[in-house]
Design a protein around this motif. Sequence first.
Motif, PDB file in Angstrom:
ATOM      1  N   TYR A 121       0.836  -1.207   0.000  1.00 10.82           N
ATOM      2  CA  TYR A 121       0.000   0.000   0.000  1.00 10.82           C
ATOM      3  C   TYR A 121       0.864   1.248   0.000  1.00 10.82           C
ATOM      4  N   ALA A 122       1.956   1.247   0.792  1.00  7.39           N
ATOM      5  CA  ALA A 122       2.828   2.420   0.876  1.00  7.39           C
ATOM      6  C   ALA A 122       3.338   2.826  -0.498  1.00  7.39           C
ATOM      7  N   GLN A 123       3.603   1.841  -1.347  1.00  8.49           N
ATOM      8  CA  GLN A 123       4.186   2.130  -2.654  1.00  8.49           C
ATOM      9  C   GLN A 123       3.149   2.540  -3.703  1.00  8.49           C
ATOM     10  N   THR A 124       1.900   2.713  -3.282  1.00  9.75           N
ATOM     11  CA  THR A 124       0.899   3.305  -4.177  1.00  9.75           C
ATOM     12  C   THR A 124       0.845   4.828  -4.026  1.00  9.75           C
ATOM     13  N   LEU A 125       1.605   5.356  -3.075  1.00  6.99           N
ATOM     14  CA  LEU A 125       1.731   6.802  -2.929  1.00  6.99           C
ATOM     15  C   LEU A 125       2.475   7.358  -4.148  1.00  6.99           C
ATOM     16  N   GLN A 126       2.102   8.544  -4.589  1.00  8.20           N
ATOM     17  CA  GLN A 126       2.776   9.174  -5.717  1.00  8.20           C
ATOM     18  C   GLN A 126       3.087  10.638  -5.410  1.00  8.20           C
ATOM     19  N   TRP A 127       4.134  11.134  -6.045  1.00  9.25           N
ATOM     20  CA  TRP A 127       4.367  12.571  -6.051  1.00  9.25           C
ATOM     21  C   TRP A 127       4.912  12.938  -7.428  1.00  9.25           C
ATOM     22  N   TYR A 128       4.674  14.170  -7.858  1.00 11.33           N
ATOM     23  CA  TYR A 128       5.149  14.620  -9.161  1.00 11.33           C
ATOM     24  C   TYR A 128       4.972  16.132  -9.261  1.00 11.33           C
ATOM     25  N   PRO A 129       5.706  16.775 -10.170  1.00 11.75           N
ATOM     26  CA  PRO A 129       5.503  18.203 -10.405  1.00 11.75           C
ATOM     27  C   PRO A 129       4.123  18.437 -11.007  1.00 11.75           C
ATOM     28  N   LEU A 130       3.495  19.530 -10.631  1.00  7.63           N
ATOM     29  CA  LEU A 130       2.192  19.864 -11.198  1.00  7.63           C
ATOM     30  C   LEU A 130       2.271  19.946 -12.718  1.00  7.63           C
ATOM     31  N   ALA A 131       3.410  20.411 -13.226  1.00  5.84           N
ATOM     32  CA  ALA A 131       3.572  20.555 -14.669  1.00  5.84           C
ATOM     33  C   ALA A 131       3.501  19.209 -15.393  1.00  5.84           C
ATOM     34  N   GLN A 132       3.675  18.109 -14.674  1.00  2.00           N
ATOM     35  CA  GLN A 132       3.632  16.779 -15.281  1.00  2.00           C
ATOM     36  C   GLN A 132       2.405  15.993 -14.824  1.00  2.00           C
ATOM     37  N   ALA A 133       1.401  16.691 -14.333  1.00  2.00           N
ATOM     38  CA  ALA A 133       0.228  16.020 -13.771  1.00  2.00           C
ATOM     39  C   ALA A 133      -0.519  15.184 -14.809  1.00  2.00           C
ATOM     40  N   ASP A 134      -0.466  15.579 -16.080  1.00  2.00           N
ATOM     41  CA  ASP A 134      -1.174  14.820 -17.110  1.00  2.00           C
ATOM     42  C   ASP A 134      -0.483  13.500 -17.433  1.00  2.00           C
ATOM     43  N   ASN A 135       0.809  13.444 -17.184  1.00  2.00           N
ATOM     44  CA  ASN A 135       1.570  12.218 -17.451  1.00  2.00           C
ATOM     45  C   ASN A 135       2.681  12.099 -16.411  1.00  2.00           C
ATOM     46  N   PRO A 136       2.304  11.840 -15.153  1.00  2.00           N
ATOM     47  CA  PRO A 136       3.299  11.875 -14.068  1.00  2.00           C
ATOM     48  C   PRO A 136       4.320  10.754 -14.185  1.00  2.00           C
ATOM     49  N   PRO A 137       5.571  11.057 -13.901  1.00  2.00           N
ATOM     50  CA  PRO A 137       6.600  10.020 -13.889  1.00  2.00           C
ATOM     51  C   PRO A 137       6.382   9.091 -12.696  1.00  2.00           C
ATOM     52  N   PRO A 138       6.846   7.848 -12.782  1.00  2.00           N
ATOM     53  CA  PRO A 138       6.667   6.935 -11.647  1.00  2.00           C
ATOM     54  C   PRO A 138       7.455   7.405 -10.430  1.00  2.00           C
ATOM     55  N   THR A 139       6.860   7.237  -9.271  1.00  2.00           N
ATOM     56  CA  THR A 139       7.532   7.584  -8.019  1.00  2.00           C
ATOM     57  C   THR A 139       8.500   6.476  -7.631  1.00  2.00           C
ATOM     58  N   LYS A 140       9.700   6.861  -7.241  1.00  2.00           N
ATOM     59  CA  LYS A 140      10.723   5.891  -6.858  1.00  2.00           C
ATOM     60  C   LYS A 140      10.710   5.679  -5.342  1.00  2.00           C
ATOM     61  N   PHE A 141      10.975   4.449  -4.938  1.00  2.00           N
ATOM     62  CA  PHE A 141      11.005   4.095  -3.526  1.00  2.00           C
ATOM     63  C   PHE A 141      12.283   3.322  -3.200  1.00  2.00           C
ATOM     64  N   VAL A 142      12.702   3.423  -1.946  1.00  2.00           N
ATOM     65  CA  VAL A 142      13.788   2.594  -1.433  1.00  2.00           C
ATOM     66  C   VAL A 142      13.336   2.005  -0.107  1.00  2.00           C
ATOM     67  N   ASP A 143      13.611   0.728   0.106  1.00  2.00           N
ATOM     68  CA  ASP A 143      13.217   0.037   1.333  1.00  2.00           C
ATOM     69  C   ASP A 143      14.239   0.344   2.419  1.00  2.00           C
ATOM     70  N   VAL A 144      13.856   1.168   3.382  1.00  2.00           N
ATOM     71  CA  VAL A 144      14.797   1.541   4.437  1.00  2.00           C
ATOM     72  C   VAL A 144      14.798   0.543   5.592  1.00  2.00           C
ATOM     73  N   LYS A 145      14.039  -0.518   5.468  1.00  2.00           N
ATOM     74  CA  LYS A 145      14.219  -1.642   6.385  1.00  2.00           C
ATOM     75  C   LYS A 145      15.476  -2.405   5.972  1.00  2.00           C
ATOM     76  N   GLN A 146      15.621  -2.596   4.668  1.00  2.00           N
ATOM     77  CA  GLN A 146      16.793  -3.281   4.149  1.00  2.00           C
ATOM     78  C   GLN A 146      18.002  -2.351   4.051  1.00  2.00           C
ATOM     79  N   ASN A 147      17.748  -1.063   4.016  1.00  2.00           N
ATOM     80  CA  ASN A 147      18.824  -0.058   3.949  1.00  2.00           C
ATOM     81  C   ASN A 147      18.635   0.904   5.117  1.00  2.00           C
ATOM     82  N   PRO A 148      19.015   0.491   6.335  1.00  2.00           N
ATOM     83  CA  PRO A 148      18.725   1.301   7.526  1.00  2.00           C
ATOM     84  C   PRO A 148      19.298   2.711   7.420  1.00  2.00           C
ATOM     85  N   VAL A 149      18.518   3.670   7.892  1.00  2.00           N
ATOM     86  CA  VAL A 149      18.930   5.067   7.864  1.00  2.00           C
ATOM     87  C   VAL A 149      19.035   5.606   9.288  1.00  2.00           C
ATOM     88  N   ASN A 150      19.946   6.544   9.462  1.00  2.00           N
ATOM     89  CA  ASN A 150      20.069   7.242  10.740  1.00  2.00           C
ATOM     90  C   ASN A 150      19.692   8.694  10.507  1.00  2.00           C
TER      91      ASN A 150
END
Length: 472
Positions: free
Chosen positions: A192-221
């Motif tokens: 479900y989390a990866q169904t979130l999207q963001w994009y520039p308003l200028a590209q709203a008609d054809n938004p690029p895919p949103t990229k994700f990284v799994d920070v469980k597998q790549n722990p962040v501080n």
Amino acid sequence: MPTLKSKTFAAATISGLLFQSVPIAAEMSDLQRDTVVRRACEAAIWAIPAVSVYDIELSLQRDAGADFGTLGYMSEPMDSRHGFLTANDVTPYTFGGLTTKDGPIVIEVPPAADKAAFFGTITNGWQVPLADVGTTGSDEGKGGKYLILPPGYDGDVPEDGYYVLQSNTYGVHFAFRPVAKNGGTHEDQAAYAQTLQWYPLAQADNPPPTKFVDVKQNPVNTLPVYDLTYFTDMNAVIQREPVLEQDKVMMAMLASLGMVRGQPFEPDAEMQEALLEGLQCAYGTMQEHFITKSVIPIWEDKQWGVWDFAEGQPEAGFPYVSDEMVLIDDRAGGSYSWITYLPKNLGGGTFYLTGLNDSEGAPLNGTDTYKLTVPADTPADDFWSVIVYSMQSKGFVTGNERVGLATPNLPDMQVNEDGSADVYFAPEPPEGLESNWIPTGEDFFLLFRLYGPSDGWIESGWKLPDVDNVSP
């Protein structure tokens, strides 16, 4: 800041008084150094909400190897490898840092699904809430497109189909929790989390895919670090964000520390030493505020407390600005040195109890053994959770596989005949009670969360027992 070089001020007449020429030494005088220390202390307190949220954004790039604009999600909840201010270890997070520098952006929140739904907040670069999202937010779980406009934007704005948010910073930050429902699993939450999207308003008609990284597998501080990087991170924010009217006095103070928009920040060794002394002052000031002013008792006869926000701030949506002043100490020691992403509207299905002291009023330490008896009738319709946090960092105590226990752990714990459960906090597990033990090893505090607090639970007379020191 360049090294101070020897020069001479010309004599000047001020109010009829003659000031003779005064040489400035190549090294700081005691007065100059004291000024730097004082101003560095105040600057660090002032900047904590911006530094803290910038460090969350930075961690995705530094620790997870993500490009700017890539969002972090979690295939499972956080553990002690993750540095995050008072995060929970039960529900995974989805978070990111974006910018409107190149124009308006859209964060498209999906409708609540059968197995998961979002809960969270979008903030500006100073962590001022712009909007809550999800089931308790503006879209009420129906999903929605949140349009964030940059400062001073005067372009076209779509008339329909968007929740329009005007920001006074370019930085846009958010942390959402994909809360499980109807027996949803971590896999359901991650999907479900990866169904979130963001994009520039200028590209709203054809938004690029949103990229994700799994920070469980790549722990962040994401934790702010109280060394020179605190000031380099502060400078990064100063360089990219507009100066707010309310912050112009502080910008003048920053200039005396060598931090000026459009110029490199290059403190020499002497300046670095003075900056770090000021930072130590800031940390101590925020720590004292946290311990003495941030939590007030919820019951007269118990040690447990609730967060004591500055008057009027919850109702105003936590701008931490009143008609008279910027509430610097309250937003620093009272909030953003130990928590992140306050909601625009309080309430959202979770209630927090904070434990700083044992039943005798002594601060919780990392060497003694403590016991908390969680009653069987704890008023949490979903579940309860208790987590240990480092008093020093305000994140998880590191190096331990377990950072908390919760209702889902009860089948593996020893439960008392009346249905209550004893939770132990100690550097080593009490013999035979490993399943009921949360490791410590350093001074700590507790957050006891009620997920889905039952209606009327406060008026019911129920109270959470105090934490007892049961050291042998």
